[in-house]
Design an enzyme around this catalytic site. Sequence first.
Site, PDB file in Angstrom:
ATOM      1  N   GLY A 107     -46.049  14.886 -14.108  1.00  0.00           N
ATOM      2  CA  GLY A 107     -46.784  14.837 -12.844  1.00  0.00           C
ATOM      3  C   GLY A 107     -47.445  16.160 -12.501  1.00  0.00           C
ATOM      4  N   ALA A 108     -47.980  16.852 -13.521  1.00  0.00           N
ATOM      5  CA  ALA A 108     -48.534  18.194 -13.308  1.00  0.00           C
ATOM      6  C   ALA A 108     -50.003  18.186 -12.914  1.00  0.00           C
ATOM      7  CB  ALA A 108     -48.363  19.027 -14.596  1.00  0.00           C
ATOM      8  N   ASN A 109     -50.588  17.006 -12.751  1.00  0.00           N
ATOM      9  CA  ASN A 109     -52.017  16.944 -12.464  1.00  0.00           C
ATOM     10  C   ASN A 109     -52.358  17.096 -10.988  1.00  0.00           C
ATOM     11  OD1 ASN A 109     -50.696  14.428 -12.155  1.00  0.00           O
ATOM     12  ND2 ASN A 109     -52.667  13.368 -12.099  1.00  0.00           N
ATOM     13  N   CYS A 110     -51.357  17.037 -10.109  1.00  0.00           N
ATOM     14  CA  CYS A 110     -51.649  17.142  -8.682  1.00  0.00           C
ATOM     15  C   CYS A 110     -50.432  17.649  -7.919  1.00  0.00           C
ATOM     16  CB  CYS A 110     -52.104  15.796  -8.105  1.00  0.00           C
ATOM     17  SG  CYS A 110     -50.848  14.490  -8.234  1.00  0.00           S
ATOM     18  N   GLY A 111     -50.669  18.041  -6.667  1.00  0.00           N
ATOM     19  CA  GLY A 111     -49.585  18.400  -5.767  1.00  0.00           C
ATOM     20  C   GLY A 111     -48.710  19.531  -6.250  1.00  0.00           C
TER      21      GLY A 111
ATOM     22  N   SER B  84     -34.676  15.792  -3.751  1.00  0.00           N
ATOM     23  CA  SER B  84     -35.079  15.883  -2.353  1.00  0.00           C
ATOM     24  C   SER B  84     -33.846  15.872  -1.469  1.00  0.00           C
ATOM     25  CB  SER B  84     -35.982  14.698  -1.985  1.00  0.00           C
ATOM     26  OG  SER B  84     -36.181  14.619  -0.584  1.00  0.00           O
TER      27      SER B  84
ATOM     28  N   TYR C  17     -36.216   5.269  -2.434  1.00  0.00           N
ATOM     29  CA  TYR C  17     -36.518   6.680  -2.703  1.00  0.00           C
ATOM     30  C   TYR C  17     -35.264   7.537  -2.544  1.00  0.00           C
ATOM     31  CZ  TYR C  17     -38.885  11.216  -2.400  1.00  0.00           C
ATOM     32  OH  TYR C  17     -39.293  12.512  -2.607  1.00  0.00           O
TER      33      TYR C  17
END
Length: 408
Positions: A128-132, A257, A288
Site C-alpha cells: 500500500g505504498a502508492n498513497c497516504g 491501530s 476493522y
Amino acid sequence: MMAMPDSDSEDELPPGWEERANDDGVVCYVNQQTKTTQWTHPRTGRSKRITGDLPLGWEKYYDEQSQRFMFHNKETKQCTNIDPRLAFAVEEPTLNISQVRQRFDSCSTALQILHGKDLHGRVALITGANCGIGYETARSLALHGCDVIFACRNSSSTAEAIERIAQERPAARARCRSVALDLGSLRAVQQFVEEIKQSVGHIDYLILNAGVFALPHTKTVDGFETTFQVCHLSHFYLTLQLESLFDHRTRIVVVSSESHRFANLPVENLTVQHLSPPAEKYWSMMAYNNAKLCNVLFTQELAQRWKQRGISVFSVHPGNMVSTQLSRNYWFYRLLFAVVRPFTKSLQQAAATSIYCATANELTGLSGLYFNNCYFCEPSKLSRNETLQKQLWTLSERLIHELMDQPT
C-alpha cells in the site's frame, strides 16, 4: 534464552558460533549449525556493541556486487566483511524497552527520524505504498538511499507515486520499483512472492501497511470477508512466504491501530465466522477493529516464533483519523475525517512510528512490541492473550492451506 555454562574463558564462543556486527554496530551471534542468530552472547547472555572509529588504515565501503558493507585495510590490502572493531566490542546492559529513551513523539515526522541516516544498500518492501501513510513511508526511505519495492494493486497510481518521488529527488527513481500485489487473492500473493524472490536476495524492512476500512460486506475471490483478508490473512501469508529473505538484519513492521482495543474476538474457540462473518452479522467498524487486533496478535506470535533468528517484529498505531484514502469507501467517514483534519497528524507525522520501528538503532534485539507516537505502549489485554495469539495463527494457517491446496 538460558545462558550456557561457563568455559575457561566466559567470553569464549562455543564451537560452531560466529560473532558479527550489524551496520549499526550491534554485535550478533550466529550459530552455523542451526543457522539461527541472536543478539545475546550464548554463554553470558549479555549483549555487546562496537564503538569508536575504525582502526588506523581501515576503511568501510559498500560493495555493489555482494550488496553488503566491506572493510578494507589500505596497508595490507585485506578485504573482509568482518568489522575489525569486533575485537574491542564492549558489553551493554541487557536489552529492555524500559531502558530506551524516548527521542521522538506525536509531532515528529518520518524525515526527522531519518535525519543523518544513510540507508544505501537497504531494501524495503511496503504494501500500500502508492498513497497516504504508505507513500510517505516509502518516500522517506527512498530519499535516504533505501531501495523501495512498492507492493500495490493499482499499477498506474503506483507509477505516479514513484514519479513524484523522482521529481523531488531524481536519483531516487532507480531506487523505487513497483511490483503488483493484490491482497484480495492468496494466489496473487504467491505470484508476487515468486517475482520478489527472483530479484531480491534480502529484505531489511518489511512494512505491512495496506488496509481497507468501512467497506460494505464484500468477499474476496478466495471467499473471505475483504477487511479480514486484506488487513490480516494475506499479510500473514506474505510474511511467511518471504521468510527465506529475512535474517537478523530484518525488521517487520505491522501497521495496526488503536481500534484494536475495541475488538470483540473470543478468547476461546475462535472460528472463521468470527474473523470473516456472514452479511447478517457484519458491521464494518467491528470488522476493522478485529482485523487490527489480528495485526497485534500476529506480531506477538511471530516475534515468539522467530526470536531465535534475531528478527525484530513490531506493530504500530500511526495516528487517529489521519487524512488518507482509507475513509474513501463511505461518505460518512469521509465527512468525519474532513472535519477532524485540522486536529490530526500530517501524513509525515503518521509515517513516523513505522519509520522509527524500522530504523531506530536502540530497538535492535527487541521484538513483539506495540508502538504509538514513536514510543512503546501496552497493547490491549486481549491482544496479549497467548491462547488467542496461537488460535489465530493456527486458524490462519489452516485457512490458507485449505484454499491453496485446492486445484486452480
